[in-house]
Design a protein around this motif. Structure first.
Motif, short mmCIF file in Angstrom:
data_model
loop_
_atom_site.label_atom_id
_atom_site.label_comp_id
_atom_site.label_asym_id
_atom_site.label_seq_id
_atom_site.Cartn_x
_atom_site.Cartn_y
_atom_site.Cartn_z
N THR A 317 0.90 -1.16 0.18
CA THR A 317 0.06 0.02 -0.02
C THR A 317 0.72 1.45 0.03
O THR A 317 1.77 1.26 0.93
CB THR A 317 -0.84 -0.12 1.38
N TRP A 318 0.59 2.10 -0.92
CA TRP A 318 1.47 3.26 -0.97
C TRP A 318 0.78 4.46 -1.83
O TRP A 318 0.03 4.00 -2.86
CB TRP A 318 2.71 2.84 -1.94
N GLN A 319 0.85 5.56 -1.39
CA GLN A 319 0.52 6.78 -2.25
C GLN A 319 1.51 7.69 -2.26
O GLN A 319 2.55 8.07 -1.77
CB GLN A 319 -0.65 7.50 -1.24
N VAL A 320 1.48 8.11 -3.45
CA VAL A 320 2.44 9.04 -4.01
C VAL A 320 1.50 10.51 -4.80
O VAL A 320 0.38 10.37 -5.46
CB VAL A 320 2.94 8.51 -5.54
N GLY A 321 1.80 11.54 -4.17
CA GLY A 321 1.30 12.81 -4.52
C GLY A 321 1.83 13.77 -5.37
O GLY A 321 2.90 13.41 -5.78
N PRO A 322 1.25 14.91 -5.57
CA PRO A 322 1.78 15.75 -6.49
C PRO A 322 2.91 16.57 -5.89
O PRO A 322 2.92 17.09 -4.67
CB PRO A 322 0.68 16.93 -6.89
N GLY A 323 3.91 16.86 -6.71
CA GLY A 323 5.25 17.49 -6.15
C GLY A 323 5.86 16.42 -5.49
O GLY A 323 7.13 16.85 -4.86
N ASP A 324 5.72 15.30 -5.33
CA ASP A 324 6.63 14.42 -4.36
C ASP A 324 7.90 14.15 -5.18
O ASP A 324 7.80 13.89 -6.43
CB ASP A 324 6.13 12.96 -4.22
N ARG A 325 9.14 14.02 -4.56
CA ARG A 325 10.19 13.73 -5.04
C ARG A 325 10.92 12.62 -4.50
O ARG A 325 11.33 12.73 -3.24
CB ARG A 325 11.03 15.01 -5.07
N ILE A 326 10.83 11.40 -5.01
CA ILE A 326 11.03 10.13 -4.33
C ILE A 326 12.09 9.29 -4.97
O ILE A 326 12.39 9.39 -6.12
CB ILE A 326 9.86 9.37 -4.37
N ALA A 327 13.09 8.78 -4.15
CA ALA A 327 14.04 7.96 -4.57
C ALA A 327 13.63 6.47 -4.21
O ALA A 327 12.98 6.24 -3.18
CB ALA A 327 15.42 8.35 -3.85
N ILE A 328 13.81 5.69 -5.20
CA ILE A 328 13.91 4.05 -5.03
C ILE A 328 15.13 3.43 -4.83
O ILE A 328 15.97 3.45 -5.79
CB ILE A 328 13.00 3.46 -6.16
N LEU A 329 15.40 2.77 -3.74
CA LEU A 329 16.72 2.13 -3.39
C LEU A 329 16.69 0.77 -3.46
O LEU A 329 15.56 0.17 -2.95
CB LEU A 329 17.22 2.81 -2.26
N GLY A 330 17.43 -0.02 -3.80
CA GLY A 330 17.57 -1.40 -3.85
C GLY A 330 18.72 -2.30 -4.65
O GLY A 330 19.26 -1.29 -5.50
N ARG A 331 19.17 -3.41 -4.36
CA ARG A 331 19.97 -3.79 -5.10
C ARG A 331 19.67 -4.15 -6.67
O ARG A 331 18.51 -4.01 -6.78
CB ARG A 331 20.45 -5.22 -4.36
N ASN A 332 20.56 -4.28 -7.53
CA ASN A 332 20.32 -4.96 -8.69
C ASN A 332 19.46 -6.09 -8.81
O ASN A 332 19.95 -7.10 -8.11
CB ASN A 332 21.53 -5.12 -9.41
N GLY A 333 18.14 -6.06 -9.50
CA GLY A 333 17.46 -7.23 -9.40
C GLY A 333 16.35 -7.24 -8.49
O GLY A 333 15.69 -8.01 -8.20
N ALA A 334 16.28 -6.29 -7.62
CA ALA A 334 15.41 -6.02 -6.48
C ALA A 334 13.89 -5.77 -6.99
O ALA A 334 12.94 -6.07 -6.25
CB ALA A 334 15.66 -5.17 -5.37
N GLY A 335 14.02 -5.23 -8.16
CA GLY A 335 12.61 -4.94 -8.96
C GLY A 335 12.30 -3.46 -8.93
O GLY A 335 11.02 -3.00 -9.49
N LYS A 336 13.27 -2.58 -8.90
CA LYS A 336 13.17 -1.11 -9.17
C LYS A 336 12.62 -0.74 -10.69
O LYS A 336 11.55 -0.07 -10.55
CB LYS A 336 14.55 -0.42 -9.01
N THR A 337 13.19 -1.36 -11.49
CA THR A 337 12.64 -1.28 -13.06
C THR A 337 11.33 -1.78 -13.23
O THR A 337 10.39 -1.14 -13.96
CB THR A 337 13.56 -1.90 -14.00
N THR A 338 11.22 -2.81 -12.71
CA THR A 338 9.55 -3.48 -12.96
C THR A 338 8.45 -2.34 -12.09
O THR A 338 7.29 -2.22 -12.59
CB THR A 338 9.59 -4.79 -11.97
N LEU A 339 9.12 -1.94 -11.11
CA LEU A 339 8.04 -1.12 -10.13
C LEU A 339 7.70 0.25 -11.19
O LEU A 339 6.57 0.66 -11.21
CB LEU A 339 8.52 -0.62 -8.94
N LEU A 340 8.86 0.70 -11.78
CA LEU A 340 8.72 1.96 -12.60
C LEU A 340 7.80 1.65 -13.86
O LEU A 340 6.96 2.59 -14.26
CB LEU A 340 10.23 2.58 -13.03
N ARG A 341 8.19 0.54 -14.34
CA ARG A 341 7.42 0.03 -15.52
C ARG A 341 5.79 0.25 -15.24
O ARG A 341 4.96 0.31 -16.14
CB ARG A 341 7.94 -1.20 -16.11
#
Length: 605
Positions: A317-341
């Motif tokens: 469960t996660w909410q992103v609002g207008p103007g938020d500036r968020i970094a996604i951190l994780g090891r290679n293969g953790a799923g960062k690209t999949t989340l962005l897609r």
């Protein structure tokens, strides 16, 4: 100035020149030396000759004029940008054997045991690799990390690394920095990772204008020293100088993730920054138009997401609002690209509720460059998206916008297929922004960009009015342009990290990753202010948030003053605006007082 060699140097370049046909002359009459304790970071624009300089230091390439000399029996190891490994070789063959060390000079090496190899592979983010695993099926990033491990297990008098942080996540970069700080021998490294330069290097070589200039200190010291040199010389165009001035302002005001104090007197730079606006105020690039963003951006409830058989999110469960500036951190293969897609609408979750705001207009910057139209020329590729774009208060043509992003008249008609990696990355960003999005989704945006282009990108993002979500291993960029961080630890969770990168590294270490360490001597243990290192880091992050809040309030105040001037004859409207202005100024005063109170508690530096 050029660097002169001394007798004690282990490597000397004496009046060296080098050029390549179409690329032109890269280095002319360069003399410099490197001693056995040097830790040198090599910086410069893409194509300036950084990799060529490294190849000549290793004697892999001969100069056109001049000579390169090594101390007798010098042991040199180097990691080139591109390498080839035997597909049939195993990790053991590469790391402990001779399947890949043709690029290294020096004959005999002390072989590390399996435990030492395992510690290095773990540190580089490959705990899953077995020593008998073949390298053929590995990804390019894994093969490069195996090759880097092969160098790190060996002793050398000089270690030369060309972009060693490529394909490393935040934890891997942190581990490599700590490893190199304690490693014996000289080091020369080309990297665009500015945090890494500050963490590891004590000297910076700038490759520009066919020569090499030396500066004491890491990236922070170099950016200040370069600013002073350019100011004294008065030979730099206004736009580039303004960008540099703003970078200096941030270095002094922003989150102080500096791992060493510049060994350079800062008062020489004060004249440059007295009138520099706060980091999030009007930029030299101005504000690009964006589509209006509503109150809701992304709303996730009990979301499940997979990449093949691997679970990326489990009941998130996660909410992103207008103007938020968020970094996604994780090891290679953790799923960062999949989340962005998924956020970009390219893929859908496997379960739960995923809602995107009706006004959201996302732009996804992927790691791949294949999406660019290679059959078009630069200007045609921009006009394919938009012929005219709103930039600030004026409308400009596609050609003018391309110039803002560093494509001059000579490059406008260059085929996209002929562009360098850095140029293609800039064109990719340009095309995305020309579409006037209001949500930016960046997947490793700093790949292939030199330090000047990175500064331009950050300059643009400083006043971006929409939402930014960025997955990056570039700690400098993360701490510069984002305000909150979330970690992905491979267990299906998306964890809020109030402590940012430091908290991520601590959690990753607790979960079995490489143990983090504070590379800043001034913050080890308790500070002279009486605050612990953790308290200092937390306070500085809060200080950065207050600075950004003051900047936003100043922008709102300027906008209200403009409205007052516009409606000067409408007394009812003036009264309303004046009341808003008084309330805003009171809030700004409270915020500034909070900032001053916190700043007085913190130690200098």
């Amino acid at each position: 100035m050029e660097v002169g060699g001394v007798v004690a140097n282990i490597v000397n370049l004496d009046r060296v020149s080098k050029g390549y046909g179409a690329a032109g002359q890269l280095l002319t009459d360069v003399s410099l030396g490197l001693d056995d304790a040097d830790r040198i970071g090599v910086v410069g624009l893409n194509g300036a000759g950084k990799s060529t300089l490294l190849r000549m230091l290793t004697k892999q390439e001969e100069p056109d004029d001049g000579r390169v000399t090594h101390r007798r029996d010098l042991r040199v190891l180097w990691l080139p940008q591109s390498l080839t490994l035997d597909a049939e070789a195993t990790v053991r063959d590469v790391v402990l054997g001779t399947a890949w060390l043709a690029q290294s000079m020096g004959a005999e090496h002390e072989w590390a045991g399996d435990a030492g190899v395992r510690a290095i592979l773990d540190g580089l983010g490959m705990p899953h690799l077995g020593l008998d695993q073949p390298v053929g099926p590995m990804s390019g990033g894994e093969r490069r990390r195996v090759a880097l491990a092969a160098l790190l297990v060996r002793e050398a008098d000089l270690l030369i690394l060309d972009e060693p942080t490529n394909h490393l996540d935040v934890g891997g970069v942190d581990w490599l920095a700590r490893h190199l700080v304690t490693r014996k021998g000289a080091l020369a490294v080309v990297t665009h990772d500015r945090w890494f330069l500050d963490a590891v290097c004590t000297t910076t070589w700038e490759v520009a204008d066919q020569t090499v200039r030396a500066y004491e200190g890491g990236f922070a010291a170099w950016i200040l020293a370069r600013a002073e040199r350019q100011r004294v010389a008065a030979a730099t165009e206004a736009r580039r100088q303004n960008l540099l001035r703003k970078e200096i302002a941030w270095l002094r005001r922003g989150p102080p993730a500096r791992t060493s104090k510049p060994k350079f007197r800062i008062d020489a730079a004060n004249a440059l920054i007295d009138d520099v606006p706060p980091p999030r105020d009007t930029m030299s690039l101005q504000r690009m138009a964006t589509a209006r963003l509503g109150k809701q951006v992304y709303d996730l409830a009990d979301v499940r997401l997979h990449a093949g058989p691997k679970e990326i999110l489990h009941g998130t469960t996660w909410q992103v609002g207008p103007g938020d500036r968020i970094a996604i951190l994780g090891r290679n293969g953790a799923g960062k690209t999949t989340l962005l897609r998924m956020l970009a609408g390219i893929t859908r979750p496997d379960g739960g509720r995923f809602h995107t705001g009706s006004t959201v207009k996302p732009a996804f910057l992927s790691q791949e460059l294949a999406e660019l139209p290679g059959h078009l020329r630069v200007l045609e590729a921009v006009e394919e998206v938009a012929r005219r774009v709103q930039l600030g208060d004026r409308e400009i043509s596609a050609a003018q916008l391309a110039e803002v992003f560093g494509f001059d008249d000579r490059r406008l008609w260059t085929p996209v297929s002929d562009l360098s990696g850095g140029e293609r990355r800039r064109l990719q960003m340009l095309r995305l922004l020309a579409g006037e999005p209001n949500v930016l989704l960046f997947d490793e945006p700093t790949n292939d960009l030199d330090t000047d282009t990175l500064a331009a990108l950050e300059d643009l993002l400083d006043s971006w009015p929409g939402t930014i979500i960025v997955a990056s291993h570039d700690r400098y960029l993360i701490e510069r342009v984002t305000e909150s961080a979330y970690g992905m630890f491979g267990d299906g969770r998306l964890v809020h990290l109030p402590g940012g990168v430091d908290e991520y590294l601590a959690r990753a270490a607790a979960a079995g990753g490489p143990a983090p360490a504070d590379l800043t001597p001034a913050t080890a243990g308790a500070d002279r202010s009486g605050m612990s290192a953790a308290e200092v880091r937390t306070a500085r992050k809060e200080l950065g948030k207050l600075e950004r809040q003051v900047a936003r309030l100043e922008q709102k105040e300027a906008a209200l003053l403009e409205q007052l001037a516009t409606h000067a004859t409408d007394y009812a409207r003036v009264a309303e605006l004046d009341a808003q202005l008084k309330e805003l100024r009171a809030e700004r005063e409270r915020t500034e007082e909070a900032w001053l109170g916190l700043a007085e508690q913190l130690p200098e530096g």
